[in-house]
Scaffold this motif. Structure first.
Motif, short mmCIF file in Angstrom:
data_model
loop_
_atom_site.label_atom_id
_atom_site.label_comp_id
_atom_site.label_asym_id
_atom_site.label_seq_id
_atom_site.Cartn_x
_atom_site.Cartn_y
_atom_site.Cartn_z
N GLY A 26 -8.84 5.35 1.47
CA GLY A 26 -8.42 6.63 2.03
C GLY A 26 -6.94 6.68 2.30
N ARG A 27 -6.37 5.58 2.83
CA ARG A 27 -4.92 5.53 3.05
C ARG A 27 -4.18 5.61 1.72
NH1 ARG A 27 -4.06 0.09 5.95
NH2 ARG A 27 -1.87 0.65 5.61
N PHE A 28 -4.67 4.88 0.73
CA PHE A 28 -4.02 4.93 -0.59
C PHE A 28 -4.07 6.34 -1.18
CE2 PHE A 28 -5.26 4.91 -5.15
CZ PHE A 28 -4.01 4.72 -5.69
N LEU A 29 -5.20 7.02 -1.00
CA LEU A 29 -5.38 8.34 -1.61
C LEU A 29 -4.50 9.42 -0.97
CD1 LEU A 29 -9.24 8.47 -2.20
CD2 LEU A 29 -7.43 8.19 -3.91
N LEU A 80 -6.60 1.20 -11.38
CA LEU A 80 -6.20 -0.19 -11.22
C LEU A 80 -5.73 -0.46 -9.79
CD1 LEU A 80 -4.38 -1.02 -14.57
CD2 LEU A 80 -6.68 -1.64 -13.86
N ALA A 81 -5.08 0.50 -9.16
CA ALA A 81 -4.68 0.33 -7.76
C ALA A 81 -5.92 0.22 -6.87
CB ALA A 81 -3.80 1.49 -7.32
N MET A 82 -6.94 1.02 -7.12
CA MET A 82 -8.16 0.92 -6.32
C MET A 82 -8.88 -0.40 -6.57
SD MET A 82 -9.85 4.69 -5.89
CE MET A 82 -10.22 4.96 -7.61
N ALA A 83 -8.87 -0.87 -7.80
CA ALA A 83 -9.47 -2.17 -8.09
C ALA A 83 -8.72 -3.28 -7.36
CB ALA A 83 -9.47 -2.43 -9.60
N TRP A 84 -7.40 -3.18 -7.29
CA TRP A 84 -6.62 -4.16 -6.55
C TRP A 84 -6.98 -4.14 -5.06
CZ3 TRP A 84 -2.98 -3.49 -2.63
CH2 TRP A 84 -2.22 -4.61 -2.31
N ILE A 85 -7.18 -2.94 -4.51
CA ILE A 85 -7.63 -2.84 -3.11
C ILE A 85 -8.97 -3.53 -2.94
CG2 ILE A 85 -8.41 -1.20 -1.35
CD1 ILE A 85 -6.23 0.73 -2.42
N LEU A 106 0.81 -1.22 0.00
CA LEU A 106 0.00 0.00 0.00
C LEU A 106 0.85 1.28 0.00
CD1 LEU A 106 -3.03 0.46 -0.17
CD2 LEU A 106 -3.06 0.75 2.32
N PRO A 107 1.93 1.39 0.81
CA PRO A 107 2.75 2.61 0.73
C PRO A 107 3.36 2.83 -0.65
CG PRO A 107 3.23 1.41 2.75
CD PRO A 107 2.37 0.51 1.92
N LEU A 108 3.78 1.74 -1.30
CA LEU A 108 4.33 1.88 -2.65
C LEU A 108 3.25 2.32 -3.63
CD1 LEU A 108 6.96 1.51 -4.23
CD2 LEU A 108 6.29 -0.85 -4.67
#
Length: 383
Positions: A133-136, A114-119, A8-10
Motif C-alpha cells: 500500500g505504501r509503494f502504491l 517486479l517492485a511488488m515481487a521485491w517487496i 521504498l520511496p524511490l
C-alpha cells in the motif's frame, strides 16, 4: 539478508513514472490527431499498443527478474522506458508513434510487478499488504496527477513537452535505481530463464484460483466498470470531458486514503475482512452508480469506489507475491498477465452489454460479478 526498505520511496517514484505512462495520453489524443492529420478514433491504436505491450511483456520480464534480480531488471526497464518516452517525441507520423509507444509499453510493464515481487522478498506476509500500500502511493498519485498535468503542459507547450517531462522523471529515477542495485550479484546465476515456472504455478490449485480471480477482477472492473464512468457522465448528464475527468479523479482520492490507512485496516480487519469490506464497498458504489440520477451522485461514489477497490485488489496482490516464493517475480507477472487478459475480455463483453442495455446494466453487472468474486475469494485460503 533482507533487502533495504529505505528503497521504498524511490520505488514509489518509479511506480509513479511507470503508472503515469497509462494516464499520459488521456488529454493528448486530440492534439496527436491534429498533429498527424487524422481523426481522434484513428489515434486509438497508440493507446491500445501501449496497453497490450504492457501486459504481454510480463511473460518475459517476470522470469528475467527471477534470473537477474528483480530491482536490477526493473531499474534497467525504467531507464529504457524513459528513453522510449523521449524518442517518442520524434515520431513523424501516426505509424511511427504507434511503434514507439508500443515499444515503450513493453518495458514499462516490468517496473511495478517486479517492485511488488521485491517487496515480497523483503517483507513478511503479515506485513506485506500494508507495505505494498505504501509503494502504491506513487501509482495512485500518477492516476490523480499525470492526466491533468499532461493536459496543462500540452496546452502551453505541446504534447511532446508532456512526454519529455515524464521521460526526465523516469530517467532520473531509473539511473538512481541502477546505481543502488548495480553492485548486487544476480541471484539466479547458473539457472535458466525459468519459463516453466508458469506451468508450476498453474498446476497448483491455489495458483489457478488466483489467476482466475485476477482475470475476473480485470474483466469486471478494469475492462467493465471503470472505463465507462467518464463517458457515462458525459453522455447521460452532459458534462464536459474536463468536468468528467475531475469527477473521476475522486477514485484516486479514495485510493490515496487506502494507502495511508492500509496498515491499520489490515490489522483491524485481516485478509478476509478486507475482502468482504472492499468487495461490499465496490459492489455498493457500482450499484449506486447504476441508479444515479445526477452527476454529483456519481462523483460522490468515486472515493468509496477507489478505496474499496484497493482494499479488495490489495489482498489479491499480496497473495500473488506469495503464490510461488521461489519464483516470485514470475508469479506476480503471471498475475498481471491474467489481469490484462481479463481486462481485454471484459472490455468486449461489457461493451456488448452497453450496446444492448445501457450504462445501468454495465455497472449493475460489474457490481454482481464483484460481489460474487469477493465472496468466493474470501472462502479460499491465502496460500
Amino acid at each position: 539478508m533482507r533487502p533495504d526498505l529505505a528503497l521504498l520511496p524511490l520505488l514509489a517514484l518509479a511506480g509513479f513514472a511507470a503508472g503515469g505512462g497509462m494516464r499520459l495520453m488521456d488529454p493528448l489524443l486530440p492534439l496527436l490527431a491534429q498533429d498527424f492529420g487524422v481523426g481522434v478514433p484513428a489515434v486509438a491504436p497508440v493507446v491500445a499498443g501501449f496497453t497490450l505491450a504492457y501486459g504481454a511483456g510480463q511473460l518475459i520480464t517476470g522470469p528475467l527478474g527471477d534470473r537477474y534480480g528483480k530491482l536490477q531488471v526493473a531499474a534497467v526497464a525504467l531507464v529504457l522506458y524513459g528513453l522510449g518516452l523521449a524518442v517518442s517525441t520524434l515520431a513523424w507520423d501516426l505509424s511511427s508513434m504507434i511503434v514507439l509507444r508500443t515499444g515503450t509499453g513493453l518495458v514499462a510493464g516490468a517496473v511495478i510487478p517486479l517492485a511488488m515481487a521485491w517487496i515480497g522478498d523483503a517483507v513478511p506476509y503479515e506485513d506485506r499488504q500494508a507495505t505494498i500500500g505504501r509503494f502504491l502511493t506513487g501509482m495512485v498519485m500518477a492516476q490523480l496527477l499525470v492526466g491533468p498535468a499532461s493536459g496543462i503542459v500540452a496546452q502551453f507547450a505541446g504534447w511532446r513537452a508532456s512526454f519529455l517531462l515524464l521521460a526526465a522523471l523516469a530517467l532520473v529515477v531509473g539511473v538512481l535505481l541502477v546505481r543502488r542495485t548495480g553492485r548486487a550479484p544476480p541471484p539466479g546465476a547458473g539457472r535458466g530463464l525459468g519459463l516453466m515456472q508458469y506451468i508450476v504455478l498453474l498446476r497448483a490449485p491455489a495458483g489457478r484460483r488466483l489467476m482466475g480471480a485476477a482475470a475476473l477482477d480485470g474483466a469486471a472492473l478494469f475492462g467493465g466498470a471503470f472505463p465507462f464512468v467518464g463517458s457515462f457522465l458525459i453522455e447521460r448528464f452532459g458534462l464536459s470531458p474536463g468536468a468528467a475527468g475531475l469527477c473521476v479523479a475522486g477514485f484516486g482520492l479514495g485510493a490515496f486514503v487506502y494507502t495511508r490507512l492500509a496498515r491499520r485496516l489490515v490489522a483491524r480487519l485481516g485478509e478476509k475482512g478486507l475482502l468482504a469490506a472492499g468487495g461490499a464497498m465496490l459492489a455498493a458504489a457500482l450499484l449506486g452508480t447504476s441508479m444515479a440520477s445526477a452527476w454529483w451522485a456519481v462523483a460522490l461514489l468515486q472515493a468509496p469506489l477507489g478505496m474499496g477497490f484497493y482494499m479488495f485488489h490489495g489482498v489479491l496482490q499480496a497473495r500473488a507475491t506469495e503464490a510461488l516464493p521461489e519464483s516470485r517475480a514470475t508469479a506476480v507477472s503471471a498475475f498481471a498477465m491474467a489481469l490484462f487478459l481479463g481486462q481485454s475480455v471484459g472490455a468486449l463483453a461489457f461493451g456488448a452489454v452497453l450496446h444492448a442495455a445501457g450504462y445501468g446494466a454495465v455497472f449493475a453487472g460489474a457490481a454482481t460479478v464483484t460481489a460474487g468474486l469477493a465472496a468466493w475469494v474470501a472462502r479460499v485460503p491465502a496460500r
